[in-house]
Design an enzyme around this catalytic site. Structure first.
Site, PDB file in Angstrom:
ATOM      1  N   CYS A  60      -0.020   5.801  10.795  1.00  0.00           N
ATOM      2  CA  CYS A  60       1.387   5.669  11.200  1.00  0.00           C
ATOM      3  C   CYS A  60       2.180   6.851  10.636  1.00  0.00           C
ATOM      4  O   CYS A  60       2.046   7.199   9.466  1.00  0.00           O
ATOM      5  CB  CYS A  60       1.984   4.359  10.679  1.00  0.00           C
ATOM      6  SG  CYS A  60       1.105   2.909  11.275  1.00  0.00           S
ATOM      7  N   CYS A  91       3.473  -7.042  -4.126  1.00  0.00           N
ATOM      8  CA  CYS A  91       3.040  -6.378  -2.898  1.00  0.00           C
ATOM      9  C   CYS A  91       1.684  -5.741  -3.194  1.00  0.00           C
ATOM     10  O   CYS A  91       1.609  -4.805  -3.997  1.00  0.00           O
ATOM     11  CB  CYS A  91       4.097  -5.334  -2.537  1.00  0.00           C
ATOM     12  SG  CYS A  91       3.668  -4.334  -1.121  1.00  0.00           S
ATOM     13  N   SER A 149       3.976  -5.220  12.313  1.00  0.00           N
ATOM     14  CA  SER A 149       4.726  -3.967  12.270  1.00  0.00           C
ATOM     15  C   SER A 149       4.895  -3.490  13.705  1.00  0.00           C
ATOM     16  O   SER A 149       4.005  -2.861  14.262  1.00  0.00           O
ATOM     17  CB  SER A 149       3.967  -2.937  11.431  1.00  0.00           C
ATOM     18  OG  SER A 149       3.859  -3.407  10.124  1.00  0.00           O
ATOM     19  N   CYS A 175      -5.597   4.564   3.960  1.00  0.00           N
ATOM     20  CA  CYS A 175      -5.416   3.801   5.199  1.00  0.00           C
ATOM     21  C   CYS A 175      -5.818   4.667   6.381  1.00  0.00           C
ATOM     22  O   CYS A 175      -5.562   5.867   6.395  1.00  0.00           O
ATOM     23  CB  CYS A 175      -3.949   3.382   5.335  1.00  0.00           C
ATOM     24  SG  CYS A 175      -3.661   2.307   6.752  1.00  0.00           S
ATOM     25  N   GLU A 192      -1.968   1.554  -5.747  1.00  0.00           N
ATOM     26  CA  GLU A 192      -0.665   1.146  -6.261  1.00  0.00           C
ATOM     27  C   GLU A 192      -0.358  -0.304  -5.874  1.00  0.00           C
ATOM     28  O   GLU A 192      -0.757  -0.782  -4.815  1.00  0.00           O
ATOM     29  CB  GLU A 192       0.425   2.065  -5.704  1.00  0.00           C
ATOM     30  CG  GLU A 192       0.316   3.467  -6.297  1.00  0.00           C
ATOM     31  CD  GLU A 192       1.463   4.394  -5.901  1.00  0.00           C
ATOM     32  OE1 GLU A 192       1.902   5.158  -6.760  1.00  0.00           O
ATOM     33  OE2 GLU A 192       1.912   4.361  -4.742  1.00  0.00           O
ATOM     34  N   GLY A 245      -2.987   0.242   2.869  1.00  0.00           N
ATOM     35  CA  GLY A 245      -4.090  -0.250   3.689  1.00  0.00           C
ATOM     36  C   GLY A 245      -3.661  -1.178   4.803  1.00  0.00           C
ATOM     37  O   GLY A 245      -2.527  -1.650   4.841  1.00  0.00           O
ATOM     38  N   GLU A 246      -4.588  -1.407   5.719  1.00  0.00           N
ATOM     39  CA  GLU A 246      -4.349  -2.326   6.832  1.00  0.00           C
ATOM     40  C   GLU A 246      -5.186  -3.591   6.571  1.00  0.00           C
ATOM     41  O   GLU A 246      -6.416  -3.550   6.681  1.00  0.00           O
ATOM     42  CB  GLU A 246      -4.743  -1.629   8.151  1.00  0.00           C
ATOM     43  CG  GLU A 246      -4.897  -2.536   9.346  1.00  0.00           C
ATOM     44  CD  GLU A 246      -3.696  -3.465   9.610  1.00  0.00           C
ATOM     45  OE1 GLU A 246      -2.542  -3.023   9.509  1.00  0.00           O
ATOM     46  OE2 GLU A 246      -3.941  -4.652   9.895  1.00  0.00           O
ATOM     47  N   CYS A 282       4.480   6.534   7.385  1.00  0.00           N
ATOM     48  CA  CYS A 282       3.971   5.848   6.189  1.00  0.00           C
ATOM     49  C   CYS A 282       3.161   6.782   5.291  1.00  0.00           C
ATOM     50  O   CYS A 282       2.235   7.454   5.741  1.00  0.00           O
ATOM     51  CB  CYS A 282       3.110   4.666   6.624  1.00  0.00           C
ATOM     52  SG  CYS A 282       2.489   3.701   5.236  1.00  0.00           S
ATOM     53  N   CYS A 340       8.832   0.196   1.023  1.00  0.00           N
ATOM     54  CA  CYS A 340       7.899   0.114   2.157  1.00  0.00           C
ATOM     55  C   CYS A 340       7.467   1.502   2.588  1.00  0.00           C
ATOM     56  O   CYS A 340       8.294   2.373   2.832  1.00  0.00           O
ATOM     57  CB  CYS A 340       8.564  -0.512   3.366  1.00  0.00           C
ATOM     58  SG  CYS A 340       9.091  -2.157   3.086  1.00  0.00           S
TER      59      CYS A 340
HETATM   60  N1  SAH Z   1      -0.793  -1.847   7.273  1.00  0.00           N
HETATM   61  C1  SAH Z   1       0.078  -2.969   7.242  1.00  0.00           C
HETATM   62  C2  SAH Z   1       0.745  -3.227   5.905  1.00  0.00           C
HETATM   63  C3  SAH Z   1       1.303  -2.063   5.120  1.00  0.00           C
HETATM   64  S1  SAH Z   1       2.893  -1.431   5.431  1.00  0.00           S
HETATM   65  C4  SAH Z   1       1.102  -2.848   8.337  1.00  0.00           C
HETATM   66  O1  SAH Z   1       1.128  -1.833   9.023  1.00  0.00           O
HETATM   67  O2  SAH Z   1       1.832  -3.789   8.570  1.00  0.00           O
HETATM   68  C5  SAH Z   1       4.099  -2.640   5.151  1.00  0.00           C
HETATM   69  C6  SAH Z   1       5.308  -2.452   6.056  1.00  0.00           C
HETATM   70  O3  SAH Z   1       6.076  -1.287   5.712  1.00  0.00           O
HETATM   71  C7  SAH Z   1       4.906  -2.270   7.500  1.00  0.00           C
HETATM   72  O4  SAH Z   1       5.764  -2.959   8.355  1.00  0.00           O
HETATM   73  C8  SAH Z   1       5.079  -0.798   7.684  1.00  0.00           C
HETATM   74  O5  SAH Z   1       5.176  -0.452   9.035  1.00  0.00           O
HETATM   75  C9  SAH Z   1       6.335  -0.547   6.894  1.00  0.00           C
HETATM   76  N2  SAH Z   1       6.550   0.861   6.585  1.00  0.00           N
HETATM   77  C10 SAH Z   1       5.626   1.812   6.425  1.00  0.00           C
HETATM   78  N3  SAH Z   1       6.199   2.992   6.148  1.00  0.00           N
HETATM   79  C11 SAH Z   1       7.520   2.774   6.088  1.00  0.00           C
HETATM   80  C12 SAH Z   1       8.637   3.607   5.817  1.00  0.00           C
HETATM   81  N4  SAH Z   1       8.496   4.901   5.527  1.00  0.00           N
HETATM   82  N5  SAH Z   1       9.864   3.032   5.858  1.00  0.00           N
HETATM   83  C13 SAH Z   1      10.000   1.716   6.114  1.00  0.00           C
HETATM   84  N6  SAH Z   1       8.992   0.894   6.380  1.00  0.00           N
HETATM   85  C14 SAH Z   1       7.754   1.412   6.383  1.00  0.00           C
END
Ligand code: SAH
Length: 343
Positions: A113, A102, A211, A109, A89, A156-157, A116, A330
């Site tokens: 987390c 984005c 993050s 991934c 996506e 993804g990271e 996420c 996000c």
């Molecule tokens: N893997 C990378 C980039 C992807 S996530 C990272 O971890 O930074 C992009 C951002 O959205 C990150 O800051 C992540 O922690 C945040 N994020 C992920 N899940 C979320 C959620 N359910 N609500 C709000 N932010 C979230």
């Protein structure tokens, strides 16, 4: 066949020499590719013979849009199918200053987390640099407008696919291609310390987002498995080194989760942690995900949290939630539709 978007100009030059062609053609071809032409026959200043050679050697457009959803705020979410039938996506957000995309860097991934959605499905593989760049080209083609900003915050990271992400940034940056300046590109990481240090040495002007989501190891470990690998002190240390080396402000992302990391004590602890760092805090009311356990903090708690940071002179903004009605916000992106969506 090879995806032509995986090649930078130097690699294209070598390939052309291999094909018995003139080196200078590489720049011409690179320009066409990144202007977003959909067929080698559209490269009108190349001979028919060269076009035929390219057709035999390369894939040009490998993405198919299999779904597109539009949010009431104008955000668009694309579900792309790649050449190997995997799906990812990509989200397009419209701001006053322009179009921001984005992009995803991996199919799935590995980071796990808890909050996420991208972690809830199996990891398949990393994307190639060409597959990352194609997200921009496919969306530009679809909307017929230039994209001005890129954030690596999709599935993804990015630092778990470091080389391809870096190459994609260089390609996106190239004046003969999309020509999107480093300052208009943000990379977000869950905190892979050695890669943060490596990124500091690359001499790119892009913004680094971390993050963070917690003010201490205990809370962070309860939310993000990566916190078991690198302590918060190691992470903050790497961030300090990054800002010293690059002089660039770091963005810390902090998703506020009701009762987990959103107390006034947490805000004060965060202010202590970030004291003296060239940074900005982005507060994100956590977005709900399917089968998720976390809920958003109330507006009042978010405001209190922000006020404390403010008093302690840590600049913080609350991120606008774009696209949450179509699960494009996000943390809501996945590499595929889950079964329960289809039933
Ligand atoms: N893997 C990378 C980039 C992807 S996530 C990272 O971890 O930074 C992009 C951002 O959205 C990150 O800051 C992540 O922690 C945040 N994020 C992920 N899940 C979320 C959620 N359910 N609500 C709000 N932010 C979230």
């Amino acid at each position: 066949m090879q995806n032509i978007k995986d090649l930078d100009i130097a690699e294209l030059e070598n390939k052309l020499i291999e094909l018995g062609e003139k080196k200078y053609r590489a720049k011409q071809i690179f320009k066409w590719v990144h202007q977003g032409v959909r067929s080698f026959d559209d490269m009108t200043d190349l001979s028919m013979t060269l076009r035929d050679k390219l057709k035999k050697e390369f894939d040009l457009c490998i993405y198919t849009i299999i779904d597109k959803q539009v949010s009431k705020d104008g955000t668009k979410k694309y579900l792309f199918q790649l050449a190997d039938k995997n799906t990812i996506e990509t989200v397009l957000m419209k701001y006053k200053y322009g179009n921001s995309i984005c992009v995803s860097s991996q199919i799935g991934c590995k980071m796990g987390c808890k909050f996420c959605a991208s972690s809830k499905v199996k990891f398949i593989r990393s994307l190639t640099s060409g597959e990352i760049v194609e997200q921009l080209l496919a969306v530009t083609y679809d909307i017929g407008e230039r994209i001005s900003n890129v954030v690596f915050m999709g599935i993804g990271e990015p630092f778990d696919n470091y080389d391809n992400v870096l190459k994609a940034i260089h390609i996106i940056n190239n004046p003969h291609g999309l020509n999107i300046g480093g300052r208009h590109i943000s990379v977000s990481t869950c905190g892979i310390v050695p890669k943060i240090l490596q990124f500091a040495e690359e001499g790119i002007q892009s913004t680094l987002s971390i993050s963070l989501h917690a003010p201490n190891d205990n809370i962070r470990k309860s939310m993000m498995p990566i916190a078991e690998r690198y302590s918060i002190n190691e992470l903050i240390d790497a961030c300090k080194k990054y800002t010293e080396k690059t002089n660039r402000r770091i963005t810390f992302e902090y998703s506020l989760v009701n009762g987990v990391n959103d107390t006034q004590k947490d805000a004060n602890e965060l202010a202590n942690l970030l004291h003296g760092i060239l940074c900005h805090v982005n507060l994100i009311p956590v977005n709900s995900i399917k089968n998720g356990v976390y809920t958003k903090s109330s507006d009042e708690r978010i405001q209190k949290f922000r006020d404390i940071l403010d008093k302690r002179r840590i600049t913080a903004t609350v991120r606008r939630e774009l696209g949450s009605d179509i699960e494009a916000a996000c943390g809501q992106l996945r590499r595929d539709r889950l079964k329960e969506d289809i039933i």
